[in-house]
Structures are given as structure tokens and as C-alpha cells.
Write an enzyme that holds these catalytic residues in place. Structure first.
Site, short mmCIF file in Angstrom:
data_model
loop_
_atom_site.label_atom_id
_atom_site.label_comp_id
_atom_site.label_asym_id
_atom_site.label_seq_id
_atom_site.Cartn_x
_atom_site.Cartn_y
_atom_site.Cartn_z
N LYS A 49 -2.65 -20.87 -12.67
CA LYS A 49 -2.57 -19.41 -12.80
C LYS A 49 -2.46 -18.80 -11.41
O LYS A 49 -3.42 -18.75 -10.65
CB LYS A 49 -3.82 -18.83 -13.48
CG LYS A 49 -3.60 -17.37 -13.87
CD LYS A 49 -4.86 -16.55 -13.85
CE LYS A 49 -5.13 -15.84 -12.55
NZ LYS A 49 -4.17 -14.78 -12.17
N GLU A 60 -13.20 -22.74 -3.45
CA GLU A 60 -12.85 -22.39 -2.07
C GLU A 60 -12.94 -20.88 -1.98
O GLU A 60 -12.11 -20.17 -2.55
CB GLU A 60 -11.42 -22.87 -1.74
CG GLU A 60 -11.23 -24.38 -1.78
CD GLU A 60 -11.92 -25.10 -0.63
OE1 GLU A 60 -12.50 -24.43 0.26
OE2 GLU A 60 -11.91 -26.34 -0.63
N CYS A 99 -8.65 -16.53 4.51
CA CYS A 99 -10.05 -16.92 4.36
C CYS A 99 -10.61 -17.46 5.67
O CYS A 99 -11.80 -17.38 5.91
CB CYS A 99 -10.17 -17.96 3.26
SG CYS A 99 -9.09 -19.38 3.50
N GLU A 121 -16.81 -9.64 4.35
CA GLU A 121 -15.43 -10.09 4.52
C GLU A 121 -14.50 -8.90 4.26
O GLU A 121 -14.49 -8.35 3.16
CB GLU A 121 -15.11 -11.22 3.52
CG GLU A 121 -13.71 -11.77 3.70
CD GLU A 121 -13.35 -12.83 2.67
OE1 GLU A 121 -13.69 -12.67 1.49
OE2 GLU A 121 -12.71 -13.82 3.07
P1 TAP Z 1 -10.15 -13.05 -6.45
O1 TAP Z 1 -10.14 -11.62 -6.84
O2 TAP Z 1 -11.44 -13.79 -6.55
O3 TAP Z 1 -9.03 -13.75 -7.34
C1 TAP Z 1 -8.67 -15.10 -7.18
C2 TAP Z 1 -8.00 -15.58 -8.44
O4 TAP Z 1 -8.96 -15.57 -9.50
C3 TAP Z 1 -6.84 -14.71 -8.91
O5 TAP Z 1 -5.85 -15.52 -9.49
C4 TAP Z 1 -7.53 -13.84 -9.98
O6 TAP Z 1 -6.65 -13.28 -10.90
C5 TAP Z 1 -8.45 -14.86 -10.60
N1 TAP Z 1 -9.56 -14.27 -11.37
C6 TAP Z 1 -10.10 -13.03 -11.25
N2 TAP Z 1 -11.08 -12.87 -12.17
C7 TAP Z 1 -11.18 -14.04 -12.87
C8 TAP Z 1 -12.00 -14.49 -13.92
N3 TAP Z 1 -12.95 -13.72 -14.47
N4 TAP Z 1 -11.82 -15.75 -14.39
C9 TAP Z 1 -10.89 -16.56 -13.85
N5 TAP Z 1 -10.06 -16.16 -12.86
C10 TAP Z 1 -10.21 -14.93 -12.35
O7 TAP Z 1 -9.66 -13.25 -4.96
P2 TAP Z 1 -8.39 -12.63 -4.25
O8 TAP Z 1 -8.68 -11.21 -3.93
O9 TAP Z 1 -7.17 -12.97 -5.03
O10 TAP Z 1 -8.33 -13.50 -2.91
C11 TAP Z 1 -9.04 -13.16 -1.78
C12 TAP Z 1 -10.32 -13.99 -1.66
O11 TAP Z 1 -10.00 -15.37 -1.72
C13 TAP Z 1 -11.02 -13.80 -0.32
O12 TAP Z 1 -12.39 -13.74 -0.54
C14 TAP Z 1 -10.66 -15.06 0.44
O13 TAP Z 1 -11.55 -15.42 1.47
C15 TAP Z 1 -10.63 -16.07 -0.65
N6 TAP Z 1 -9.82 -17.23 -0.24
C16 TAP Z 1 -10.46 -18.39 0.05
C17 TAP Z 1 -9.72 -19.48 0.48
C18 TAP Z 1 -10.41 -20.77 0.80
S1 TAP Z 1 -9.49 -22.08 0.94
N7 TAP Z 1 -11.70 -20.83 0.94
C19 TAP Z 1 -8.35 -19.38 0.61
C20 TAP Z 1 -7.74 -18.17 0.30
C21 TAP Z 1 -8.49 -17.10 -0.14
P3 TAP Z 1 -6.04 -11.79 -10.67
O14 TAP Z 1 -4.91 -11.97 -9.79
O15 TAP Z 1 -5.66 -11.30 -11.99
O16 TAP Z 1 -7.12 -10.97 -10.06
#
Ligand code: TAP
Length: 454
Positions: free
Chosen positions: A154, A229, A263, A356
């Protein structure tokens, strides 16, 4: 079928319309994946390896197309987007060597011999964030497939285009139908079903710590395997004895790459007080020199933020009374632009220092000595990445061992190499991706006793 529109964050113009997968469609895809996995796991290791190499070659042949899609969908500078498409190829190539190296052990025991097998877990659900749609997809997809699992991915709702194209390239390369499926749509619908459907045996989630926590609770209901992650608030620690020119010249790229939506962003710069002024004098031109603008131009170093709502959430950290030391530039007009911003001085309880931000905002904080540097670096619930700048090898290792974080660089701001382990400490995650041991996260050890009794 419902559809939704994808916007180009640099222009705010529509790029494409994609289907929003429903819960029922997600369940149906999982059921197809279960069937496909039974065949995929029994494909001879050499043939699985050959198919993954063909997949890598297919990605390579379409790398420019993928890069251009990412520029339009995510606003990544084209140079970065080309690197990201290349990363998918390289990660597939790297793990294509794995099917033929999934060895077990043979353990002599009384009355016989035990042998172990690395069995695939089954169907893997891969939930990807919007910040690096291609690399993060590949980090889960490639080892999971290599180990004989089926993958249902997804992508983030806002950035599904490259993942969808990679799904097509897998089929064109000859991977059997339904071994790798990509379902665009909402996290609360598709992602949640991947967590809640018992037929999915493992979740690989990359995203925010907040959503990761909910997913961990959901997986617990099924005792489902999980790799997390999550977020970061990493330190860039600058000691007085380092190459200050280099540390200052690279510090902007350690935090403003991908417009700070990284991240591993080193979003807290910690500087030894004796060189604070010299460092700031060098940092200012470096920040102002970051080329922010049209992501389709090869010279661009930083593009827009992903969306208007994300820009509003970043802007909340740069309040009217914030101490802005200096800022870089950003284009006027359409697009979700935000200039590189340096906050100093900053209070240790201020949200810009503790939370963050996930945007191009960095804080600068002085420290006196090694002990205080380690204390400040660790004063966060996160532990994903970071850098240490010093000419003293002993200090570099001492501080690296003292900082509670998963991926550190010494005299460098680089973070990810696909052939070395990657992952976070504390609330930055659970488990390790990449490197040769990643296969363990996608296999179960089966132990079989063979009697040698007469
Ligand atoms: P999230 O809002 O947590 O979303 C990540 C993924 O999870 C998206 O595909 C999202 O879908 C999905 N999601 C949301 N709610 C869910 C639920 N209830 N059940 C299952 N899946 C769900 O994060 P983001 O804003 O996309 O990304 C930024 C964050 O990711 C930052 O905190 C960053 O640090 C972290 N990040 C960490 C890493 C590593 S390797 N540690 C790498 C990259 C990013 P939707 O698109 O529909 O919201």
C-alpha cells in the site's frame, strides 16, 4: 469504484486519477496473494533469482520514466528521483542473490540430526509513506519476494504512481500474477485491512511513530510479525576539532534533502560552544546556497513540500516569535514551497527542538563537552540516525557508542546503504531492514529432527 486525484506539489496541478481500493477489494487481493504465494514459494531458487534479476532489469530499463513520475507526483528534484529509481533496481539486484543462499543449519543431536529451513512467512503487507515512495517500497518488497513471500503493498495515498508502475514492471518481467500487488488508497482503509486480515502474516510499516503504535496494537491481536521504521529527530554533532568547513557545507544537505521530509534528517545541529560563531558564519552561506525550485531542473537541490496541509504543519514550528537565525530562498507562486530555515537560539523544551517537523527547519544548540553532546543527542524519544564530526578517532567511536540511535555517520551525513543494516532505536522503530540479515525478517525457522536410530 471510487477514484481520487493526484496533485503535483510543485504546481498544484492534477497529475493523474487513481482508484481508491476498498476494504473488500483489499481482502480479495490478499486472498489472491495467498494462492499465488503457494506457487511462488515452490519456484526453484535459481528461477526465483532469475525472475528478480529480470525485474531489476525491467526497472533499470524504465528508470527515467519512474524518475519523471516521481518528480511529478512527489516534487523530488530529478537528480534525486533518478537515484531513487536506481535504488529500486539495486535493491532488487542485491536480494536476487538471496533465494540461492537461504541456507538452514545442521545441528548434531543425541540420536540423530536436526536441520533447519528458512520458510517464507506467507503474505506480507507493506505500508509505505509518501516521503520516499520508491526506495522504501523496495526495501521491503525485494527481500520479502526473495524469501518466497507474496507482497501486497500500500503506497501512501498521495504518492502511489511509481509503486503502481513498479507493480506493472514486475508482471512485464515475468513475475507470476498476484505475487506482487500494489493497492493505492487510504491508510485507514487498505492499510488497516492489511493489519486486520489474519491471512497477512507480516506487516512492514514505515511511517510516523503515532500510526506505527496503532499498527503494533493491531498486529498484536493476531500475533502478526512486524517491522516498524518510524520517526526521527537526529543530531548532527559538531566538535571543535573537526573539519568545520566541510561540516558546515554539508549540514544543510543532512537536513534539507527531500525538503527535510526525511526520517534521517539531522534536524538538531549540536555545536561545541568554542566554535559556535565560526560554524554559524559558515552555515549561513551554505543554507542560502541550497538551490530551491523547479524539481524538473537538474540543478535543483530542494523541491516543494508534499502538500498544502503538510506545509501548514511545518509552518507552525516557525512562529512569529521564533528566533530565525537565517533562511534560504523559495519560489513564489503555486507549489507548496517552504524556505530552508535555521532556528537559533532554541529552548530545549520548544516543540521545534523536541518534535519531528519533517520539513526544512533545523535548530542549532551549543554544548560544552563530549558528555553534554551525548546527553543532548539522547534527550529525545527517537533514535534513528545522526552524524558526528571530529578529527579524533577515539572520540568518534566513544560518542557513536554513547548515542542511542540505529544509524550513525562519522564525518559524513550519509545514511542508507542497501547492503548494510538500517533501522531505529527507541521510538524510531523495531527490527532492521536492508543488509544480508534482512531475510530473517521475512522467514520463519523450521526445525526438523532426523532420527539416525537403527
Ligand atoms: P504516516 O501518516 O504514519 O503514514 C504512513 C503510511 O501508513 C501511509 O501509507 C498511510 O496511509 C498509512 N496509514 C495511515 N494510517 C493507517 C492505519 N490506521 N493503518 C494502516 N496504515 C495506515 O506517515 P507519513 O506522514 O506518510 O510519513 C512520514 C513519517 O514517516 C515520518 O514520521 C517519518 O520519520 C517516517 N519515516 C520513517 C522512515 C524510517 S526508515 N524510519 C522512513 C520514512 C519515513 P495514508 O497515505 O492514507 O495516510
Amino acid at each position: 469504484m471510487t477514484t481520487y486525484t493526484i496533485l503535483n506539489p510543485a504546481t498544484e496541478q492534477p497529475v493523474s486519477t487513481v482508484p481508491g481500493t476498498t476494504e473488500e477489494e483489499t481482502d480479495a487481493a490478499i486472498a489472491r496473494a495467498e494462492v499465488a504465494q503457494r506457487t511462488w514459494r515452490s519456484v526453484a531458487p535459481g528461477d526465483r533469482a532469475r525472475l528478480l534479476r529480470a525485474f531489476a532489469a525491467q526497472v533499470d530499463a524504465h528508470a527515467e520514466e519512474l524518475a519523471q513520475l516521481e518528480v511529478a507526483n512527489s516534487g523530488h528534484p530529478v537528480g534525486a528521483a533518478r537515484w531513487e529509481a536506481g535504488q529500486v533496481r539495486d535493491v532488487l539486484q542485491y536480494y536476487s542473490a538471496a533465494p540461492e543462499r537461504l541456507f538452514g543449519k545442521q545441528i548434531p543431536v543425541a540420536g540423530g540430526l536436526n536441520v533447519t529451513f528458512a520458510e517464507p512467512v506467507g503474505v506480507v503487507g507493506l505500508i509505505v509513506p509518501w516521503n520516499f515512495p520508491m526506495p522504501i517500497l523496495s526495501w521491503g518488497m525485494a527481500p520479502a519476494l526473495a524469501a518466497g513471500n507474496a507482497v501486497v503493498a500500500k503506497p501512501a495515498e498521495m504518492t502511489p504512481l511509481t509503486a503502481m508502475r513498479i507493480g506493472e514492471l514486475a508482471l512485464e518481467a515475468g513475475l507470476p500474477e498476484n505475487v506482487f500487488q500494489v493497492l493505492p488508497g487510504k491508510g485507514s482503509v487498505v492499510g488497516q485491512r492489511l493489519v486486520d486480515n489474519a491471512a497477512v502474516r507480516k506487516i512492514v510499516f514505515t511511517g510516523s511513530t503515532e500510526v506505527g503504535r496503532q499498527i503494533m496494537v493491531g498486529c498484536a491481536r493476531h500475533v502478526k510479525r512486524l517491522t516498524l521504521e518510524l520517526g526521527g529527530k537526529s543530531a548532527n554533532i559538531i566538535f571543535a576539532d573537526c573539519d568545520l568547513e566541510l561540516a558546515a557545507a554539508t549540514a544543510p544537505y543532512g537536513v534539507f534533502d527531500n525538503a527535510g521530509q526525511d526520517c534521517c534528517a539531522r534536524s538538531r545541529i549540536l555545536v561545541q560552544r568554542s566554535v559556535l560563531d565560526q560554524f554559524m558564519e559558515r552555515l549561513e552561506p551554505a543554507v542560502q546556497g541550497v538551490r530551491v525550485g523547479d524539481p524538473s531542473l537538474p540543478e535543483t537541490e530542494m523541491g516543494p513540500l508534499i502538500s498544502g496541509s503538510h506545509r501548514a504543519s511545518v509552518a507552525k514550528y516557525v512562529t512569529e516569535d521564533a528566533h530565525v537565525a537565517f533562511r534560504g530562498s523559495a519560489p513564489e507562486g503555486p507549489g507548496y514551497w517552504f524556505p530552508p530555515t535555521v532556528l537559533a537560539p532554541i529552548g530545549l523544551n520548544e516543540p521545534a527542538y523536541t518534535e519531528e517537523i519533517f520539513g526544512p527547519v533545523v535548530t542549532v544548540t551549543p554544548f560544552e563537552d563530549e558528555a553534554e553532546a551525548i546527553k543532548l543527542a539522547n534527550d529525545t524519544p527517537y533514535g534513528l540516525s545522526g552524524s558526528i564530526w571530529t578529527a579524533n578517532v577515539g572520540r568518534a567511536i566513544r560518542v557513536a557508542r554513547g548515542v542511542e540511535t540505529g544509524n550513525l555517520s562519522i564525518n559524513s551525513h550519509s545514511s542508507v546503504r542497501y547492503w548494510t543494516p538500517f533501522g531505529g532505536f527507541k521510538q524510531s522503530g523495531l527490527g532492521r531492514e536492508l543488509g544480508p540479515d534482512a531475510l530473517e525478517a521475512f522467514t520463519e525457522t523450521k526445525n526438523v529432527f532426523i532420527s539416525t536410530q537403527e
